[in-house]
Design a protein around this motif. Structure first.
Motif: not given
Length: 478
Positions: A72-78, A377-385, A390-391
Motif C-alpha cells: 500500500t505504501a509503495l502504491e500511495l507514496l511511491g 501479490l498478483v496485483y503487485m507483479q502484473t498491474v503495479s508500476t 516490491f519484489f
C-alpha cells in the motif's frame, strides 16, 4: 468376488488419487489436521488457481501483514518517497546570534533517525552544522520535540500485554529515534539468583526497573519487559542465562522524541551553542515558525526492503501510521486501516476478508485470507508500476533475512521470494515461487497446529517442494 473387488476399487480410487494431491498430504498430516488453515496457489501468468484450501477463510497472518502495509505504501507514496524531519525556529534571531525563542524538531514519521539499520548515523552532526550556518549561537528558549504528526497512543491497543514494553513492540510516534529501542545490560550469577542491572544504553535517567528476572540454565533469554505506553517504569520478568558477565535484553523507549531533543541539545552545547532551558516535548499552538532545515530519510524502497527482509515491526508501524495522512490530518491506526481498505477495495480485492488493526501483524486479532494475500501479490507483479521495488523487498529462501534458513540447501534455495509470519500459534508464508519457466504465487497460513513452529515450517517447506516437483493442473479444494 471380482465384482466386490471392483466395487472396493471404485470406492477407493478417488481416495488414492486424492492422496497424490499435495494439499491433502499437507492438511491431513497429524501436525496440521486440527489447525485453522487457509491456502492458495496461483499461476502468476494465467491467474489460474493451482491449489486451494479454505482460501476465503481469514486467519491470523502475523508478519505476512507487512505485505499489505508495504504494498500500500509503495502504491500511495511511491518508491522514491522520503520522510521529512524539519528543524524550525520561532521568535527572533538578532545580529549577535541570539535566538529569542525556541528550536523545534518537527517529526515526519521517519523510522530511520538514529536507526541501527538505515540512515546517516551522524545526522546530529549535520544538524549542528546547519544551526551554525543560520548563525545561531545562543537559544533563550528550549528545544521542543514536536511529534504531533501522529496521535499520542504510541503503542497499538490491540497488542498483548506480554509484548508491550519490548523492543519488537515499540510505539510509533511522530518522532522515532534509535529504533525506539534501548539496551539493558545485565550481569547474571549462579542459577536461581537475580541478575544485576549494570547500565542502560542509551542512558535514560528517568527509567526505573522492577527486576524479577532469574538466572537459569537456558542458553538464550526468555525475558520480557512490562510497562504502559509513555511510562518510564518497567517490570522485567522471565529468565536469562546464568553466569554471564554481560547480557543484553532490549526494551522500548517511552519518549523517543524527547530523547532526541536531549541528545541534540548535548551536541549543540558541545559545539558552544548555549541553550537556557531544558528540552521538552510539550508543543503549544504557536504556528509562527520558520523552517531552517528539511532532513530527508532514505528512499521508501530502501525502508520497505528493511521492513520486509528483517521483518522490522518498528519500521512497519511508522509506515502504517503515515498512510493515514493521505486522507487525514493526523496519523492514527484507525485512519491507516481505512486508507488501506479503501485502496484495495478500489482495485477489486476482497477487503471483506481483511481484518487489519496494525501494520506489522503483531496483533493476534489481525486476520486476512490467503485469497486476499495472493490477489495482492498478483496485483503487485502484473498491474503495479512498483513491481520491482516490491519484489526486491522480499527475503529470499536460503539466502536473506527471515528466510535465511528456509528451504536452505534444497532445490528451492534462492527461488522463493516471500514474507514469513510467526507469533505464538501462528506460522505463515506468502510470496512467489520461481519454478522453471513458471512463477507461482502462494499464501500458506497455519494457525494452532499440533506441534512446534519449527515443525510447521518443515511441513510448509515439504509442501512447496512437492509443488515445484509436480505437474501443475487446477485443483479446487473445499
Amino acid at each position: 468376488m471380482k465384482r466386490i473387488n471392483l466395487i472396493v476399487l471404485t470406492l477407493l480410487l478417488p481416495i488414492f488419487l486424492q492422496a497424490k494431491n499435495p494439499v491433502d498430504d499437507f492438511i491431513n498430516n497429524p501436525l496440521i489436521e486440527n489447525a485453522n488453515v487457509s491456502l492458495l496457489v496461483k499461476d502468476l501468468a494465467t491467474n489460474n488457481t493451482i491449489y486451494q484450501f479454505r482460501s476465503n477463510n481469514s486467519s491470523t497472518p502475523a508478519s505476512t501483514m507487512k505485505l499489505v502495509t508495504t504494498a500500500t505504501a509503495l502504491e500511495l507514496l511511491g518508491p522514491n518517497f522520503c520522510f521529512q524531519t524539519k528543524l524550525e525556529i520561532d521568535g527572533t534571531l538578532n545580529s549577535n546570534g541570539v535566538l529569542n525563542g525556541n528550536l523545534y524538531i518537527r517529526g515526519g514519521g521517519d523510522p530511520t533517525l538514529g536507526s541501527e539499520h538505515l540512515g546517516d548515523k551522524e545526522f546530529l552532526v549535520k544538524w549542528v552544522e546547519e544551526i551554525k550556518k543560520v548563525g545561531i549561537k545562543k537559544i533563550t528558549g528550549r528545544i521542543i520535540a514536536d511529534g504531533t504528526l501522529y496521535d499520542d497512543l504510541g503503542v497499538n491497543p490491540k497488542w498483548t500485554w506480554e509484548d508491550i514494553g519490548n523492543y519488537y513492540a515499540a510505539g510509533a510516534y511522530g518522532i522515532s529515534y534509535m529504533d525506539n529501542t534501548y539496551q539493558l545490560v545485565l550481569r547474571s550469577g549462579e542459577e536461581g539468583t537475580t541478575p544485576e542491572i549494570l547500565r542502560i544504553v542509551p542512558e535514560i535517567p528517568a527509567m526505573t526497573f522492577e527486576n524479577h528476572l532469574t538466572s537459569t540454565s537456558i542458553t538464550s533469554d526468555s525475558a520480557y519487559f512490562y510497562g504502559a505506553p509513555h511510562s518510564y517504569l518497567r517490570s522485567i520478568h522471565g529468565e536469562i542465562p546464568a553466569n554471564r558477565m554481560e547480557y543484553i535484553i532490549k526494551g522500548d523507549i517511552p519518549n523517543p522524541g524527547l530523547l532526541l531533543a536531549e541528545h541534540f541539545q548535548t551536541k549543540l552545547s558541545e559545539n558552544g551553542i548555549e541553550i537556557h532551558e531544558l528540552p521538552s516535548n510539550i508543543v503549544t499552538a504557536n504556528m509562527n515558525r520558520r523552517v531552517i532545515l528539511v532532513y530527508e530519510s532514505p528512499n521508501l524502497s530502501e525502508i520497505i526492503k528493511e521492513t520486509n527482509v528483517r521483518s522490522n515491526n518498528g519500521y512497519a508501524e511508522q509506515i502504517f501510521r503515515y498512510l493515514a495522512l493521505t486522507k487525514n490530518p493526523i496519523g492514527t491506526s484507525n485512519g491507516a486501516v481505512q486508507v488501506v481498505r479503501s485502496y484495495w477495495k478500489s482495485k477489486g480485492l476482497p477487503v471483506d476478508q481483511l481484518f487489519m488493526y496494525d501494520g506489522c501483524g503483531l496483533s493476534p486479532v489481525d486476520a486476512v485470507s490467503s485469497h486476499f494475500l495472493v490477489d495482492l501479490l498478483v496485483y503487485m507483479q502484473t498491474v503495479s508500476t512498483n513491481k520491482e521495488a516490491f519484489f526486491n523487498s522480499l527475503p529470499v529462501s536460503g539466502k536473506s533475512g527471515t528466510l535465511t534458513n528456509f528451504l536452505q540447501k534444497t532445490s528451492l534455495q534462492g527461488k522463493v521470494h516471500a514474507k514469513s509470519g510467526t507469533i505464538s500459534g501462528v506460522k505463515c508464508y506468502a510470496g512467489y515461487l520461481e519454478n522453471n519457466s513458471k512463477t507461482l504465487v502462494f499464501a500458506i497460513m497455519v494457525n494452532r497446529a499440533n506441534g512446534t513452529s519449527k515443525a510447521v515450517t518443515r511441513k510448509i517447506e515439504s509442501f512447496l517442494l512437492q509443488l515445484s516437483a509436480k505437474p501443475k493442473k487446477t485443483i479446487h479444494k473445499r
